[in-house]
Design a protein around this motif. Structure first.
Motif, PDB file in Angstrom:
ATOM      1  N   LEU A  91      -7.863   2.708 -16.058  1.00 50.03           N
ATOM      2  CA  LEU A  91      -7.514   1.509 -16.826  1.00 50.03           C
ATOM      3  C   LEU A  91      -6.274   1.740 -17.684  1.00 50.03           C
ATOM      4  N   GLN A  92      -5.569   2.855 -17.445  1.00 49.34           N
ATOM      5  CA  GLN A  92      -4.428   3.168 -18.298  1.00 49.34           C
ATOM      6  C   GLN A  92      -3.113   3.253 -17.518  1.00 49.34           C
ATOM      7  N   ASN A  93      -2.957   2.316 -16.583  1.00 46.47           N
ATOM      8  CA  ASN A  93      -1.660   2.013 -15.968  1.00 46.47           C
ATOM      9  C   ASN A  93      -1.157   2.978 -14.905  1.00 46.47           C
ATOM     10  N   THR A  94      -1.814   4.106 -14.690  1.00 45.99           N
ATOM     11  CA  THR A  94      -1.351   5.032 -13.665  1.00 45.99           C
ATOM     12  C   THR A  94      -2.501   5.916 -13.214  1.00 45.99           C
ATOM     13  N   ILE A  95      -2.265   6.735 -12.193  1.00 42.67           N
ATOM     14  CA  ILE A  95      -3.321   7.580 -11.631  1.00 42.67           C
ATOM     15  C   ILE A  95      -3.450   8.897 -12.387  1.00 42.67           C
ATOM     16  N   ILE A  96      -4.524   9.629 -12.074  1.00 44.71           N
ATOM     17  CA  ILE A  96      -4.647  11.025 -12.502  1.00 44.71           C
ATOM     18  C   ILE A  96      -3.920  11.858 -11.457  1.00 44.71           C
ATOM     19  N   LYS A  97      -3.016  12.694 -11.903  1.00 45.02           N
ATOM     20  CA  LYS A  97      -2.222  13.484 -10.960  1.00 45.02           C
ATOM     21  C   LYS A  97      -3.047  14.579 -10.288  1.00 45.02           C
ATOM     22  N   HIS A  98      -2.561  15.017  -9.126  1.00 44.52           N
ATOM     23  CA  HIS A  98      -3.140  16.146  -8.390  1.00 44.52           C
ATOM     24  C   HIS A  98      -4.609  15.911  -8.035  1.00 44.52           C
ATOM     25  N   CYS A  99      -4.927  14.678  -7.669  1.00 48.30           N
ATOM     26  CA  CYS A  99      -6.311  14.319  -7.363  1.00 48.30           C
ATOM     27  C   CYS A  99      -6.339  13.620  -6.007  1.00 48.30           C
ATOM     28  N   VAL A 101      -9.087  12.055  -4.469  1.00 47.96           N
ATOM     29  CA  VAL A 101     -10.006  10.932  -4.254  1.00 47.96           C
ATOM     30  C   VAL A 101      -9.269   9.607  -4.426  1.00 47.96           C
ATOM     31  N   ARG A 102      -9.876   8.534  -3.940  1.00 47.63           N
ATOM     32  CA  ARG A 102      -9.259   7.209  -4.050  1.00 47.63           C
ATOM     33  C   ARG A 102      -9.147   6.792  -5.522  1.00 47.63           C
ATOM     34  N   GLN A 103      -7.993   6.220  -5.866  1.00 42.54           N
ATOM     35  CA  GLN A 103      -7.771   5.802  -7.257  1.00 42.54           C
ATOM     36  C   GLN A 103      -7.308   4.343  -7.295  1.00 42.54           C
ATOM     37  N   TYR A 104      -8.028   3.551  -8.082  1.00 43.05           N
ATOM     38  CA  TYR A 104      -7.735   2.138  -8.251  1.00 43.05           C
ATOM     39  C   TYR A 104      -7.232   1.942  -9.684  1.00 43.05           C
ATOM     40  N   VAL A 105      -6.046   1.358  -9.828  1.00 39.21           N
ATOM     41  CA  VAL A 105      -5.365   1.322 -11.127  1.00 39.21           C
ATOM     42  C   VAL A 105      -5.211  -0.097 -11.649  1.00 39.21           C
ATOM     43  N   TYR A 106      -5.550  -0.274 -12.929  1.00 41.59           N
ATOM     44  CA  TYR A 106      -5.309  -1.552 -13.617  1.00 41.59           C
ATOM     45  C   TYR A 106      -4.027  -1.409 -14.419  1.00 41.59           C
ATOM     46  N   LEU A 107      -2.990  -2.140 -14.010  1.00 39.10           N
ATOM     47  CA  LEU A 107      -1.688  -2.093 -14.677  1.00 39.10           C
ATOM     48  C   LEU A 107      -1.586  -3.266 -15.643  1.00 39.10           C
ATOM     49  N   HIS A 108      -1.656  -2.977 -16.938  1.00 40.82           N
ATOM     50  CA  HIS A 108      -1.530  -4.040 -17.945  1.00 40.82           C
ATOM     51  C   HIS A 108      -0.433  -3.698 -18.942  1.00 40.82           C
ATOM     52  N   GLN A 109       0.583  -2.995 -18.455  1.00 39.12           N
ATOM     53  CA  GLN A 109       1.735  -2.593 -19.264  1.00 39.12           C
ATOM     54  C   GLN A 109       2.985  -3.247 -18.682  1.00 39.12           C
ATOM     55  N   SER A 110       3.745  -3.960 -19.512  1.00 36.34           N
ATOM     56  CA  SER A 110       4.953  -4.634 -19.014  1.00 36.34           C
ATOM     57  C   SER A 110       6.222  -4.113 -19.684  1.00 36.34           C
ATOM     58  N   LEU A 111       6.105  -3.005 -20.404  1.00 40.86           N
ATOM     59  CA  LEU A 111       7.257  -2.461 -21.137  1.00 40.86           C
ATOM     60  C   LEU A 111       8.432  -2.159 -20.212  1.00 40.86           C
ATOM     61  N   TYR A 139       4.493   6.388 -15.025  1.00 44.77           N
ATOM     62  CA  TYR A 139       3.655   5.333 -14.452  1.00 44.77           C
ATOM     63  C   TYR A 139       4.133   4.991 -13.039  1.00 44.77           C
ATOM     64  N   LYS A 140       5.428   4.858 -12.900  1.00 44.44           N
ATOM     65  CA  LYS A 140       6.021   4.453 -11.622  1.00 44.44           C
ATOM     66  C   LYS A 140       5.640   5.419 -10.507  1.00 44.44           C
ATOM     67  N   ASN A 141       5.797   6.708 -10.765  1.00 45.77           N
ATOM     68  CA  ASN A 141       5.471   7.708  -9.755  1.00 45.77           C
ATOM     69  C   ASN A 141       3.990   7.676  -9.397  1.00 45.77           C
ATOM     70  N   GLY A 142       3.143   7.481 -10.410  1.00 43.85           N
ATOM     71  CA  GLY A 142       1.709   7.432 -10.161  1.00 43.85           C
ATOM     72  C   GLY A 142       1.284   6.196  -9.397  1.00 43.85           C
ATOM     73  N   LEU A 143       1.856   5.056  -9.730  1.00 45.97           N
ATOM     74  CA  LEU A 143       1.485   3.799  -9.075  1.00 45.97           C
ATOM     75  C   LEU A 143       1.806   3.829  -7.582  1.00 45.97           C
ATOM     76  N   LYS A 144       2.848   4.538  -7.214  1.00 43.35           N
ATOM     77  CA  LYS A 144       3.210   4.642  -5.801  1.00 43.35           C
ATOM     78  C   LYS A 144       2.100   5.310  -4.993  1.00 43.35           C
ATOM     79  N   LYS A 145       1.336   6.183  -5.652  1.00 43.28           N
ATOM     80  CA  LYS A 145       0.286   6.939  -4.964  1.00 43.28           C
ATOM     81  C   LYS A 145      -1.101   6.309  -5.113  1.00 43.28           C
ATOM     82  N   ALA A 146      -1.205   5.232  -5.891  1.00 38.78           N
ATOM     83  CA  ALA A 146      -2.504   4.590  -6.116  1.00 38.78           C
ATOM     84  C   ALA A 146      -3.029   3.968  -4.823  1.00 38.78           C
ATOM     85  N   THR A 147      -4.348   3.946  -4.679  1.00 38.26           N
ATOM     86  CA  THR A 147      -4.969   3.296  -3.520  1.00 38.26           C
ATOM     87  C   THR A 147      -4.734   1.792  -3.580  1.00 38.26           C
ATOM     88  N   HIS A 148      -4.929   1.229  -4.777  1.00 31.17           N
ATOM     89  CA  HIS A 148      -4.685  -0.201  -4.976  1.00 31.17           C
ATOM     90  C   HIS A 148      -4.399  -0.454  -6.447  1.00 31.17           C
TER      91      HIS A 148
END
Length: 365
Positions: A91-99, A101-111, A139-148
């Motif tokens: 729920l904090q805009n990006t994934i956990i790195k080096h993981c 498993v499937r990761q679903y990300v809620y992006l609520h940051q528009s900075l 955030y950008k690098n992590g979002l690219k790797k997110a499942t959804h």
């Protein structure tokens, strides 16, 4: 199945609001999925463990940025090995790195999409500048790797697709829900010489442009109006700055207003919303439902919230002259309320949790 909900960033404001709402929905929904074990990983002890919903807290993360960096780079990997989760919901805009498993990300940051570029040299802007220039890149690098990815608005979806160069079907829009809405009111209560701005004392909330507009009205000899700010004069340095600059102006600091009471202000006042950093701008949605007049920044989030609404007026967020013009016309009765048919509040067919669970259980994403 074991699902980890990850949000060590949530502390106050919108982030904490998102976390608590998601947690409450999980509690209500847990009986439907008895085979799912939920684990909420946060910094402070914000939530309570219940049945198959467990909470883990690491308050020391907040001691410094070094502690936070150590946790996210090293400690979290050990925790994940011990927990052996199947899915991660961040729920904090990006994934956990080096993981893996499937990761679903809620992006609520528009900075990262903010039209204003903040300066590292300005003390009041430095925190925002660091986040804008460096953390958003992470955030950008992590979002690219997110499942959804899940976002609140169409404009955020469009900007994110361009920002991380992804396909449209990687991002779902889950609009913000407004609950416990009161009955609508008699429009005769609305006073077009009272202006209300429900916002914290943050530089991007842009109280400054209202302050400047009021000074312009003073020069024009316009005094018969009131502006209400929902902050205290001593909240922080920005609040003190606004307080020092508004002496003798008809600006009142009414302090924090409880959510259940905020509707009474929508009934009787014009909503001001000059913020230039938002994802959806909840007060505009609420004010639209209450059918009051709204003066908002001429930015994508405001247009999405107020699309087709006859009592919305837009101004460039840095144009105090345009804002002063609209305020003066309302004060003098030259701009009048346009009666509209009862507004139907758009309700979500699917909440964030339901959308995520559908994707997780079906493994379609």
């Amino acid at each position: 199945m074991k699902i980890l909900v990850y949000d060590v960033a949530a502390e106050d404001g919108g982030g904490l609001f998102v976390l608590k709402n998601f947690y409450e929905e999980v509690i209500k929904d847990s009986e439907k999925h008895p085979n799912i074990e939920w684990i909420f990983l946060t910094s402070y002890k914000i939530l309570e463990s219940k049945k198959n919903v467990h909470t883990i807290n690491y308050a020391w993360i907040k001691k410094s940025w070094i502690h936070r960096l150590y946790f996210e780079e090293i400690k979290i990997q050990k925790i994940l090995r011990e927990l052996d989760v199947d899915v991660i919901i961040s729920l904090q805009n990006t994934i956990i790195k080096h993981c893996k498993v499937r990761q679903y990300v809620y992006l609520h940051q528009s900075l990262q999409y903010c039209p204003q570029k903040f300066s590292l040299l300005n003390r009041t802007e430095r925190g925002l500048a660091i986040r804008q220039k460096f953390i958003c890149g992470m955030y950008k690098n992590g979002l690219k790797k997110a499942t959804h990815i899940y976002v609140q608005t169409e404009w955020i979806k469009d900007e994110t697709i361009k920002w991380i160069s992804c396909k449209k079907d990687k991002i779902s829009v889950i609009p913000v829900s407004i609950e416990k809405i009161p009955e609508q009111y008699d429009k005769k209560e609305l006073k077009t010489n009272v202006f209300f701005y429900p916002a914290r004392a943050e530089i991007y909330k842009n109280h400054d442009v209202i302050l400047k507009a009021c000074k312009i009205l003073e020069k024009r000899g316009v005094y018969n109006y009131r502006v209400l700010f929902t902050m205290e004069k001593t909240d922080n340095l920005y609040a003190q700055h606004i307080s020092n600059e508004c002496e003798k102006l008809p600006i009142e600091f009414i302090g924090k207003v409880e959510y259940k009471d905020i509707w009474n202000y929508y009934k009787k006042a014009v909503l001001l919303f000059p913020s230039y950093l938002e994802t959806c701008g909840l007060p505009m949605l609420e004010a639209r439902y209450m059918e009051t007049i709204v003066l908002a920044s001429d930015l994508p989030f405001a247009h999405e919230a107020l699309d087709g609404y006859k009592n919305a007026y837009f101004f460039q967020y840095s144009d105090e002259n345009k804002l002063a013009d609209i305020m003066e016309e309302l004060i003098k009765g030259q701009k009048k309320y346009i009666y509209v048919e009862k507004q139907e509040m758009k309700t979500n067919k699917s909440s964030l949790l339901k959308s995520m669970m559908n994707d997780i259980l079906n493994k379609d994403r």
